[in-house]
Structures are given as C-alpha cells and as structure tokens.
Scaffold this motif. Sequence first.
Motif, PDB file in Angstrom:
ATOM      1  N   SER A 336      53.171  57.914  49.797  1.00 61.88           N
ATOM      2  CA  SER A 336      54.404  57.089  50.699  1.00 61.88           C
ATOM      3  C   SER A 336      54.995  56.451  50.102  1.00 61.88           C
ATOM      4  N   LEU A 341      56.108  61.016  50.116  1.00 60.64           N
ATOM      5  CA  LEU A 341      56.185  61.549  51.005  1.00 60.64           C
ATOM      6  C   LEU A 341      57.606  60.383  52.508  1.00 60.64           C
ATOM      7  N   GLU A 343      58.875  57.703  54.038  1.00 61.00           N
ATOM      8  CA  GLU A 343      58.026  56.445  54.179  1.00 61.00           C
ATOM      9  C   GLU A 343      57.555  55.974  55.361  1.00 61.00           C
ATOM     10  N   LEU A 345      55.000  57.067  56.711  1.00 59.42           N
ATOM     11  CA  LEU A 345      53.543  57.405  56.483  1.00 59.42           C
ATOM     12  C   LEU A 345      52.785  56.159  55.906  1.00 59.42           C
ATOM     13  N   SER A 346      53.945  54.951  55.061  1.00 62.27           N
ATOM     14  CA  SER A 346      53.344  53.809  54.320  1.00 62.27           C
ATOM     15  C   SER A 346      53.226  52.764  55.423  1.00 62.27           C
ATOM     16  N   ALA A 358      50.049  57.382  58.956  1.00 57.04           N
ATOM     17  CA  ALA A 358      48.854  58.580  57.554  1.00 57.04           C
ATOM     18  C   ALA A 358      47.751  59.029  58.200  1.00 57.04           C
ATOM     19  N   ASN A 475      62.711  58.738  61.551  1.00 60.47           N
ATOM     20  CA  ASN A 475      62.071  58.300  60.903  1.00 60.47           C
ATOM     21  C   ASN A 475      61.558  57.340  61.616  1.00 60.47           C
TER      22      ASN A 475
END
Length: 489
Positions: A336, A341, A343, A345-346, A358, A475
């Motif tokens: 990510s 992937l 954003e 997820l980071s 994540a 998101n």
Amino acid sequence: REKKVLEALSGRVKERERERPDAPNGKVELRKKVTLLRGISIIIGTIIGAGIFISPKGILKNSGSVGMSLVVWIACGVLSLFGALSYAELGTSIQKSGGHYTYILEAFGPQMAFIRLWADLIAIRPAGLAVISLAFGQYILEPIFMPCGVPEIAIKLATSIGITSVMYLNSMSTSWTNRIQIFLTFSKLLAIAIIIVPGLYMLFKGETKNFENAFEVSNIKLTGLPLAFYSGMYAYAGWFYLNFVTEEVENPEKTVPLAICISMAIVTFCYVLTNVAYYTVMSAEELLASQAVAVTFAGKMMGNFSVAVPVFVALSCFGSMNGCLFAFSRMFFVASREGHLPEVLSMIHVRRHTPLAAVLVLYPMTVFQLFVGDIYSLLNFMSFLRWLFIGVAVLGLIYMRYTRPDMPRPFKVPLFIPAIFSFTCFFMVFLSLYSDPVNTGIGFAISLTGIPAYYVFIVFDRRPKWLQDGLDSFNRSVQIILEVIPAEH
C-alpha cells in the motif's frame, strides 16, 4: 466534515503521543518490538505447523526407505538454510518489510512485484490461512468428540472462531502478538520433546529393528526423490517470515541472520529426531497407513495421555496462523505504501500502533473460502507459485550483486548458496508442471490476471471524476471507522 474529523483525529493523536514518555519522537509508526527471541519464535512458530505431527509419510512414500527418508529430511533442512541465508542477506541489505514482494520490487521492478502481490491477495494467502485454520478447528475439537468423528459444521465454526481471535490479537497489540507467539512456539517444542524423548529412550534400549536394512537399495525410488524433496521443502517452508517484518526488528543487521540460523538449526534437529522417534516405535508400513502419525505414536506409547496430542497439534496450528497473519499484514502494508494497494492499508491505528486495515483485509476472503471454496484444490495449483516467486527473489539477489555492487551488505553469503537454492526452486516448479500440468496451468492463469489488473488499477490513472471521488470518500470513511492515520517516517 470527513476532513475535519480526520484532522481532529490526527491532532488528538499527536497531543497524546507527546504526553507519553515512551513514544519515540511522538511518531505514529510501527515500533521496533521484534527482539531476537521474538524473531526466532516467529520463524519456528510458523514453520512447525500441523505437518510434522500429522503426515510425514509423503517423504517416506516417495523415497522408498527409512534411511533415505532421513537423508531427505536433513538435505531439505540444509537447502532451506541456503534459502534462509539468502534471505538474511536480502533482509539486511534491503531493510524494508514485505518479504518476497519487496525484494522482487527492488530487483525486477513494480510489475513483477504486483503480479506476486495479486496472486497472494486473491488466492494464495486466504487459502493457506484457511487450510491451517481448518486443521486447528479439527484438532481442537477432536478430544471433545472422541471416539466419534467431528461434525463438519462444528469444525468450520471452531475454525471461524480461531481466525477471528487471531485477527483480533494482531489488531490489538504487536507486543501481545509476539508474546503469544513465543508461548505457542515453546508449546510446539514441548510437544515435539514429548515425542522425541520416549522415542529415543526406546532406541537406546535397543529397539532398532525398524532401522535394519534402512538403506536397502531395492526399496529406494530414484524417480520419487524429487517428489520427496518437494514434500520436505514444503514442511520447512516459513523460514522467510521474519523478512516480512524487517522494519520492526531491533538491530536487523545482527538479529535477522542470527534468528534465521538459530531457527533453522532447531527446526532441522527437531524434524530429524522426531522422525527417528516415529521409526523407532512404528514400522514403515504402520507409518504409511497412519492418517495422523503423532496420534498413532502417542496411542502406542502413552495410552490415555494420547488425548493431549490433538490439543498440541491445535496449538501448533494456532501459532502458524498467528505468525502467518503477522507477516502477511506487513506485506500488504508495504505494498500500500508503494501505491499497489489502497492507501488505507498503509495506515496505523492511532493508539495501538498496529496496521489494522492491513490485518483485517484477509479476513472476509479467508472466511468466504472457508465456507464455499475448494481450498485444497486451490492450494494444489498455487503451491508451485510460492517456489517460483521465492526462486525469482533469490535470483534477484544474484542479479543485484552485478547491477548494484555498491549496495550496503552487512551480511553477505557466498554466491553458490543462492545459486543452488534458486536452481532448487525452479526445479520444483518444473516438477509441478510435469507432474500436474492442469492445476499448475490454472495457477499460472490466475497469477497472469495480475498483468491486466496492474494496468487497470496502477498504470491507468485517468479514472472518471465520480469514480475517483467515490474511492476517496470510501477511503476516508474506512479511515475514520478504523481510527487509522498515515504512518510517520
């Protein structure tokens, strides 16, 4: 309104962090909490799953003799050590989390890395986690239902609870995840000791009849040896999981190589002695006829105490689930961060400092495959992809020796080690293509869908405004619900 909520959330976090004396520079980040002991527990706890307790007969069946099967166990341990040493160099020279994905990205670029990531995300990792979890559900319930079989629905419900508890643990605390992993690793080693000690006791008392003619030439199957090695390498798989969390390792230049070498020595020693104990108590014919070798062994040696063996197997599976999820989530976190992937997820949880999104991304896919998918078929045609991409990553080490000679390498292995290991990986891939072309072809087809996915999701960035606005809104909503914010560097 969403933007104001996010700004307020970030502001409160920074203010709270400044008040905490243990916060490093007030940063919201993944902390370096993986010590040498925790690193060893991640590797050993993930490698030693249900396999050594349930079915080591694949190696015996394909090698043809007791002696040759022990040679294969030792040789697979040495080959796995070669791979682990190669990854130790990669992990100390490229000090980023993410494992295979990161090394392929550094050596061969984003497209190859994305194809690996795509195959992991849509099939390999959810299916692998589901299979380990099913073994946990089966063995945790077996003492309750003995001597009857365990109902299928009960297994799936217990499995779902196991997956959920592992997800919760990894979401709440990195420290507790590692502490539980250490406890489960010692539980596995205790279970192996319970097998090894009485087995060796019987051996030293003179119970050696099953080792007579151990290397009988007429029994050795040269054509089956590649399949025996394939089974052995699968049993040792997991030595690479510490490389998925490199950024959280204390002093990685020393800790990563040391943890890998110690872990592989312990695992090889335990595997070989466990098989010696099995052969001391059981003949080759009895071992091949058994569905769960450790249970059969315990029944012959321990009487009523044998009911504890399924519990140890279940704990072993839980440890593998925990270690796998801890590692996988860091790969998705890094992917990510690289833009491969979404954003979110980071991002890191504002209080618990875990990559919450994540960790959770695999949950719905794993449960879905658990209840509706033919997981074992999926694993059959995906297992060869693991060795293909590990081979590619180790080949990348050799490639970068020539293309990036000035890269800092605190730990450096002789070039013949990665060369032998990458050749072994590609040989196993060729063996899969030869022995099962249909399933491996399906696996290739699934992985190749990563090519159009790469162009649709990564390269092609001219999305309609309404679609981009929808993705941005989604998101932000997930970010608010999960209370996660971008990690600081």
